[in-house]
Design a protein around this motif. Structure first.
Motif, PDB file in Angstrom:
ATOM      1  N   ALA A  17      29.501  69.132  55.768  1.00  0.00           N
ATOM      2  CA  ALA A  17      30.509  69.686  54.861  1.00  0.00           C
ATOM      3  C   ALA A  17      30.450  71.205  54.858  1.00  0.00           C
ATOM      4  O   ALA A  17      30.489  71.855  53.825  1.00  0.00           O
ATOM      5  CB  ALA A  17      30.345  69.119  53.455  1.00  0.00           C
ATOM      6  N   SER A 284      27.101  93.071  61.508  1.00  0.00           N
ATOM      7  CA  SER A 284      26.082  92.034  61.490  1.00  0.00           C
ATOM      8  C   SER A 284      25.415  92.081  62.834  1.00  0.00           C
ATOM      9  O   SER A 284      26.006  92.506  63.819  1.00  0.00           O
ATOM     10  CB  SER A 284      26.679  90.648  61.215  1.00  0.00           C
ATOM     11  N   ALA A 355      33.097  82.792  64.642  1.00  0.00           N
ATOM     12  CA  ALA A 355      34.503  82.727  64.250  1.00  0.00           C
ATOM     13  C   ALA A 355      34.861  81.418  63.558  1.00  0.00           C
ATOM     14  O   ALA A 355      36.032  81.093  63.401  1.00  0.00           O
ATOM     15  CB  ALA A 355      35.387  82.923  65.479  1.00  0.00           C
TER      16      ALA A 355
HETATM   17  C1  LIG Z   1      25.949  86.698  60.020  1.00  0.00           C
HETATM   18  C2  LIG Z   1      27.144  85.842  60.345  1.00  0.00           C
HETATM   19  C3  LIG Z   1      28.413  86.357  60.122  1.00  0.00           C
HETATM   20  C4  LIG Z   1      29.540  85.581  60.411  1.00  0.00           C
HETATM   21  N1  LIG Z   1      30.774  86.079  60.150  1.00  0.00           N
HETATM   22  C5  LIG Z   1      31.874  85.320  60.380  1.00  0.00           C
HETATM   23  C6  LIG Z   1      33.168  85.827  60.083  1.00  0.00           C
HETATM   24  O1  LIG Z   1      33.327  86.918  59.567  1.00  0.00           O
HETATM   25  N2  LIG Z   1      34.240  85.038  60.368  1.00  0.00           N
HETATM   26  C7  LIG Z   1      34.117  83.799  60.919  1.00  0.00           C
HETATM   27  O2  LIG Z   1      35.125  83.148  61.164  1.00  0.00           O
HETATM   28  N3  LIG Z   1      32.885  83.291  61.195  1.00  0.00           N
HETATM   29  C8  LIG Z   1      31.779  84.028  60.942  1.00  0.00           C
HETATM   30  N4  LIG Z   1      30.534  83.529  61.239  1.00  0.00           N
HETATM   31  C9  LIG Z   1      30.428  82.219  61.867  1.00  0.00           C
HETATM   32  C10 LIG Z   1      30.621  81.079  60.889  1.00  0.00           C
HETATM   33  O3  LIG Z   1      29.798  81.274  59.781  1.00  0.00           O
HETATM   34  C11 LIG Z   1      30.300  79.736  61.536  1.00  0.00           C
HETATM   35  O4  LIG Z   1      30.980  79.613  62.736  1.00  0.00           O
HETATM   36  C12 LIG Z   1      30.724  78.589  60.619  1.00  0.00           C
HETATM   37  O5  LIG Z   1      30.163  78.747  59.335  1.00  0.00           O
HETATM   38  C13 LIG Z   1      30.306  77.259  61.185  1.00  0.00           C
HETATM   39  O6  LIG Z   1      30.706  76.260  60.264  1.00  0.00           O
HETATM   40  P1  LIG Z   1      30.313  74.748  60.474  1.00  0.00           P
HETATM   41  O7  LIG Z   1      31.033  73.972  59.431  1.00  0.00           O
HETATM   42  O8  LIG Z   1      30.517  74.400  61.888  1.00  0.00           O
HETATM   43  O9  LIG Z   1      28.735  74.699  60.267  1.00  0.00           O
HETATM   44  P2  LIG Z   1      27.842  74.742  58.940  1.00  0.00           P
HETATM   45  O10 LIG Z   1      28.446  75.577  57.907  1.00  0.00           O
HETATM   46  O11 LIG Z   1      26.475  75.083  59.380  1.00  0.00           O
HETATM   47  O12 LIG Z   1      27.905  73.255  58.427  1.00  0.00           O
HETATM   48  C14 LIG Z   1      27.174  72.220  59.017  1.00  0.00           C
HETATM   49  C15 LIG Z   1      26.834  71.226  57.948  1.00  0.00           C
HETATM   50  O13 LIG Z   1      26.243  70.078  58.538  1.00  0.00           O
HETATM   51  C16 LIG Z   1      25.266  69.564  57.702  1.00  0.00           C
HETATM   52  N5  LIG Z   1      24.362  68.729  58.492  1.00  0.00           N
HETATM   53  C17 LIG Z   1      23.558  69.114  59.510  1.00  0.00           C
HETATM   54  N6  LIG Z   1      22.889  68.067  60.000  1.00  0.00           N
HETATM   55  C18 LIG Z   1      23.258  66.982  59.276  1.00  0.00           C
HETATM   56  C19 LIG Z   1      22.904  65.594  59.302  1.00  0.00           C
HETATM   57  N7  LIG Z   1      22.018  65.115  60.178  1.00  0.00           N
HETATM   58  N8  LIG Z   1      23.484  64.760  58.396  1.00  0.00           N
HETATM   59  C20 LIG Z   1      24.375  65.253  57.476  1.00  0.00           C
HETATM   60  N9  LIG Z   1      24.740  66.538  57.434  1.00  0.00           N
HETATM   61  C21 LIG Z   1      24.190  67.395  58.310  1.00  0.00           C
HETATM   62  C22 LIG Z   1      24.613  70.800  57.151  1.00  0.00           C
HETATM   63  O14 LIG Z   1      23.933  70.533  55.927  1.00  0.00           O
HETATM   64  C23 LIG Z   1      25.799  71.750  56.960  1.00  0.00           C
HETATM   65  O15 LIG Z   1      26.326  71.697  55.645  1.00  0.00           O
HETATM   66  C24 LIG Z   1      29.388  84.278  60.949  1.00  0.00           C
HETATM   67  C25 LIG Z   1      28.117  83.756  61.137  1.00  0.00           C
HETATM   68  C26 LIG Z   1      26.996  84.526  60.840  1.00  0.00           C
HETATM   69  C27 LIG Z   1      25.634  83.952  61.028  1.00  0.00           C
END
Ligand SMILES: Cc1cc2nc3c(=O)[nH]c(=O)nc-3n(C[C@H](O)[C@H](O)[C@H](O)COP(=O)(O)OP(=O)(O)OC[C@H]3O[C@@H](n4cnc5c(N)ncnc54)[C@H](O)[C@@H]3O)c2cc1C
Ligand SMILES: Cc1cc2nc3c(=O)[nH]c(=O)nc-3n(C[C@H](O)[C@H](O)[C@H](O)COP(=O)(O)OP(=O)(O)OC[C@H]3O[C@@H](n4cnc5c(N)ncnc54)[C@H](O)[C@@H]3O)c2cc1C
Lengths: 403, 468
Positions: A17, A284, A355
């Motif tokens: 999520a 960053s 992103a």
């Molecule tokens: C310093 C920094 C700055 C950034 N700035 C930007 C920006 O300005 N703009 C932008 O677009 N992006 C930015 N990003 C990138 C962005 O944050 C990520 O690409 C994005 O948050 C990824 O989202 P996600 O939902 O894929 O992953 P996540 O937010 O990591 O979500 C994954 C979820 O999966 C859950 N999970 C994992 N394993 C399991 C399991 N086995 N069972 C159940 N649940 C599980 C976790 O608990 C987590 O909640 C930045 C990243 C960083 C580190």
């Protein structure tokens, strides 16, 4: 499509999520599918709570990612228009600043190309730059203004999209880690993925979507397929609250070079921006050190030097906090979005690197269309999971992580 | 500038002073970093020695202990065994160990020094624990300890007419200090009841010094006719633009206001609240030490009988191991300093009996003076909880109920509570309670998220730019 068999079953089961899982669940529910979302923690407990909320056009090269970005922008502005307030959507605009003749020249080259494929970019001479950002360094020679660049508060995006999805009939269960997949036993690899296993029991589903960000490789491996998503650490620094001093998202021209780079060493290019609460975010760094959480004074020093080079007044300002997150990236710097033909029933939406916030809206909408059996608005082939072949999952990702 | 020593001590309060002296006398090279400009910490805070070179200890307890430690501290400094670095705040402790510092008072403060040491003794003390109540964000509302610190440092009062409210024996010295300095204390409101002590009397009697202190305060209260009202709370601070009065009520054992017991105190200048203390855990937490919940609901560092934490080489003493007063802080400091000076002596140490007695006493005190279970009932939806970011109780309830924010970490993300200048030092405990829900107390995980502050103090970006 109706795979909802039994009280725990649903058409679509979303693992994770973060913003990507939340958007996928939201749009799948909009398609009329029955949806279950599981997260091992609360919404936004992964990278989505340790990043910045920029939705950037300015840093994209011509190619599928730019296309997805523009599609996503359209989704943010239209499909999600009524919810903008919930996640503090702000069309703030970005400015790229060049402080050297050489970087000004490359900025001008990039601008010319971007204009060619329709990006809304305007050249700023020294005077125009000063007017837009009065506190910019005297060394700044010129810049480029990107009016389409905007931002959201990512944690609120994830939390509200999950809430809106549940209002549309989806079910969200926190604190439930997925530990394995249910398979139907047919075929050489154990057959079709028919649900997930958790300490709270099994959850059958017609389609399982892996939205676990930096954990995506681990989840894929549980299904016997390789999805090489690796962590790229980033530090962000936050200043004390100040009266408005920085009015746009301001980047240095070398930002563009760093984003696409695979270099393992410590890199940083300043992204300086004011927030509604008066603090200034300084982002960053980018470095590949696996999941190392030790605070790096080198990273803090680099951020500080780059930020003060852009805005000298920051030298006398105090930092009150810093944080770091791990960008989920693939070696070819493209996300993995779509059905995994190697493990039928399993889908992925992960690896959006720096992103993922911006790309989440478009990713979720496109994937939901595909899950509902429709032809997605945009061709997902460039993001296909099968591009990583059949290689054994574990070894490859270890090598990359320690590179 | 940089300094390399065997043992680095953070804090020069009762615990830090004792640790530094014990380590130096055991033969170690010691550095002491303290945010204050002179030794003493919170408890022995006194007027600047540049102004009053021979402080007489008026209004202080254990002053002779201070003078003894101070004399030994000064002697060790003269002998070159202690490098004393006042006016500096540690903003980061790196494993291994390096302390990064910044001037506590910018811009013309002390020159930052990097301290490298084989062992650390962390004695950063604590600060007043606060609970919000309608009107507590008005000027004129202070932390009880803040009033005391003001008097100790300035020898003057921040107002004329005071209401002191909260719980715990610490309200007594604050009120006594105000009265002795010429202020008028309209009432001390204690949410608990004296009978709450009865079951714990045995533990309390193990520390006779405390009973003596209590008797002294009773005499001051009688002399100045200070009303001490038990089972009473402030339900609202009244005033437009600043605190002018309070509405109070009698409460039941859970802290629920009893209908028909309301009363108003008018013409109040200063309202002081104290709900116990919150140990300052950011440095220990950043180094990864194990923590636990103490009897008062605070997160504290876990130590062994040598005051060593779960991280080898990191010793803790004073409030960070559990709020227990200055006498205990001194005992722990002595033990920690001696152990840090000779880490390999290997002999299992028997914990000094006095430490055990004082801990038992502190435990009894915490049990007699709990944060009232029903305190969240005092709030209205528009009561400010986080003053820095202006987040209300209603905002937090909404985030909990609609967005599922149950811990401090997600509350922070969704509401900005704890994101401002003080980084949740004031509202962290309250926000954690509200996240847990009505009548609930926060768990260790939620409090640990609130104690996690990667910058232990604000630091200039210009200074960071000089790091490599
Ligand atoms: C310093 C920094 C700055 C950034 N700035 C930007 C920006 O300005 N703009 C932008 O677009 N992006 C930015 N990003 C990138 C962005 O944050 C990520 O690409 C994005 O948050 C990824 O989202 P996600 O939902 O894929 O992953 P996540 O937010 O990591 O979500 C994954 C979820 O999966 C859950 N999970 C994992 N394993 C399991 C399991 N086995 N069972 C159940 N649940 C599980 C976790 O608990 C987590 O909640 C930045 C990243 C960083 C580190
Ligand atoms: C405001 C206040 C008033 C009090 N008054 C009384 C009283 O009247 N009676 C009573 O019995 N108890 C009182 N107490 C409790 C009593 O002070 C403590 O029990 C005792 O002082 C604990 O000693 P300590 O050495 O652990 O901490 P402290 O005395 O708090 O000393 C900690 C020292 O560490 C320094 N420090 C903290 N963090 C850093 C950092 N990052 N870098 C550098 N230096 C740092 C602080 O500036 C301080 O000088 C009071 C507490 C407070 C907070």
């Amino acid at each position: 499509m109706n795979f909802g068999n039994g009280p725990r079953g649903s058409d679509v089961l979303v693992i994770g999520a973060g913003v990507v899982g939340a958007a996928t669940a939201y749009f799948a529910a909009q398609q009329g599918l029955s949806v279950t979302v599981l997260d091992k923690g609360l919404p936004a407990s992964g990278t989505s709570s340790a990043c910045e909320g920029n939705i950037l056009v300015s840093d994209k090269e011509l190619g599928p990612e730019l296309e997805l970005t523009r599609y996503s922008l359209d989704v943010w502005h239209n499909d999600l228009a009524e919810h903008k307030k919930l996640w503090e959507f702000e069309s703030k605009g970005g400015i790229i600043v060049a402080s050297r003749e050489s970087s000004l020249a490359s900025l001008n080259r990039v601008m010319a190309v971007q204009k060619g494929f329709g990006v809304d970019v305007e050249e700023l001479d020294q005077a125009a730059l000063r007017e837009a950002e009065p506190h910019i360094s005297r060394e700044a020679l010129g810049g480029a203004s990107y009016r389409e660049d905007c931002q959201v508060q990512p944690m609120l995006v994830a939390a509200h999209l999950v809430r809106l999805a549940t209002e549309a009939g989806a079910r969200f269960i926190a604190g439930t880690p997925v530990t394995g997949f249910m398979r139907d036993g047919a075929g050489r690899d154990g057959g079709r993925v028919t649900g997930v296993r958790t300490p709270r029991g099994d959850f059958p589903a017609g389609a399982v979507v892996n939205c676990t960000g930096t954990w995506a490789g681990e989840l894929a491996a549980m299904a016997g397929v390789e999805v090489p998503v690796l962590p790229r650490r980033g530090f962000v620094m936050v200043t004390e609250p100040l009266p408005p001093m920085v009015h746009h998202k301001v980047y240095a021209a070398e930002y563009i070079d760093n984003v696409g780079s695979s270099d393992a060493g410590l890199q940083a290019s300043p992204v300086v921006e004011g927030t509604p609460s008066g603090t200034i975010l300084i982002g960053s760094t980018r470095e590949r050190v696996g999941f190392d959480r030790t605070v790096s004074t080198a990273a803090l020093g680099l951020l500080a030097r780059n930020a003060t080079a852009l805005f000298p007044f920051l030298e006398r300002v105090k930092a009150i906090r810093h944080y770091h997150g791990f960008r989920p990236y693939c070696p070819d710097h493209l996300p993995v979005i779509g059905h995994d033909d190697r493990a039928p029933g399993l889908w992925h939406a992960a690896g959006h690197e720096g992103a993922g916030i911006g790309l989440s809206a478009g990713t979720g909408k496109l994937l939901a269309q595909a899950l509902a059996g429709l032809t997605p608005d945009m061709d997902l082939t460039p993001f296909a999971p099968a591009r990583f072949g059949e290689a054994s999952p574990q070894t490859a990702s270890r090598e990359e992580a320690t590179a | 500038m940089s300094v390399t020593v065997d043992v680095a001590v953070v804090g020069a309060g009762p615990a830090g002073l004792a640790a530094a002296v014990a380590a130096a006398e055991a033969g170690a090279r010691v550095a002491v970093v303290d945010a204050g400009n002179q030794p003493g910490g919170q408890f022995w805070r006194h007027a600047p020695e540049t102004v009053r070179p021979e402080p007489d200890g008026h209004g202080h307890h254990g002053w002779s202990t201070y003078l003894d430690l101070r004399a030994r501290f000064d002697a060790a400094q003269r002998a070159g065994r202690i490098t004393y670095l006042p006016g500096l705040q540690v903003w980061m402790a790196e494993p291994g160990f390096t302390l990064h510092t910044t001037a506590a008072v910018a811009p013309a403060g002390a020159v930052p020094v990097a301290v490298t040491a084989d062992r650390l003794v962390l004695c950063p003390g604590g600060y007043d624990r606060q609970l919000p109540v309608p009107g507590w964000d008005l000027p004129g509302v202070m932390a009880a300890g803040g009033i005391q610190a003001f008097i100790k440092a300035n020898g003057a009062l921040p107002g004329k007419r005071f209401i002191i409210a909260g719980t715990g024996p610490f309200l007594l010295p604050v009120a006594a200090g105000i009265a002795e300095a010429g202020g008028e204390v309209l009432a001390v409101l204690e949410s608990s009841s004296p009978s709450a002590w009865l079951p714990h009397l045995r533990a309390a009697s193990g520390v006779p010094g405390k009973a003596l202190e209590g008797a002294e305060y009773a005499a001051v209260f009688a002399r100045h006719r200070i009303p001490y009202r038990t089972r009473s709370i402030v339900t609202e601070v009244l005033g437009s633009g600043r605190a002018e009065g309070v509405r109070t009520a009698r409460v039941d054992a859970d802290g629920r206001a009893r209908p028909g017991t309301g009363r108003v105190y008018a013409d109040v200048d200063v309202v002081g609240f104290g709900w116990g203390f919150t140990p300052q855990l950011e440095l220990p937490v950043s180094l990864g030490v194990d923590t636990r919940l103490d009897a008062d609901g605070s997160l504290v560092g876990v130590v062994d009988e040598r005051q060593q934490s779960s991280v080898p080489g990191v010793y803790l003493a004073g409030e960070v191991t559990g709020v227990g007063g200055a006498a205990l802080a001194v005992l722990e400091g002595l033990a920690a300093g001696a152990a840090a000076a000779r880490p390999d002596s290997g002999v299992p140490v028997k914990q000094p009996a006095a430490i055990v007695r004082h801990r038992r006493f502190a435990q009894a005190m915490h049990q007699a003076h709990p944060v009232p279970a029903a305190w969240q009932d005092w709030l209205t939806p528009d009561t400010t909880v986080c003053r820095c970011e202006e987040v209300t109780a209603g905002d937090i309830t909404e985030a909990r109920e609609e967005l599922g924010a149950r811990d401090v970490r997600s509350l922070k993300s969704f509401t900005r509570a704890g994101m401002g200048w003080c980084q949740g030092r004031v509202c962290g405990f309250a926000a954690a309670c509200l996240g847990a829900g009505p009548g609930e107390a926060p768990d260790a995980g939620s409090l640990a998220a609130s104690a996690k502050r990667p910058l232990a103090a604000p630091v200039g970006i210009g200074e960071l730019a000089a790091l490599d």
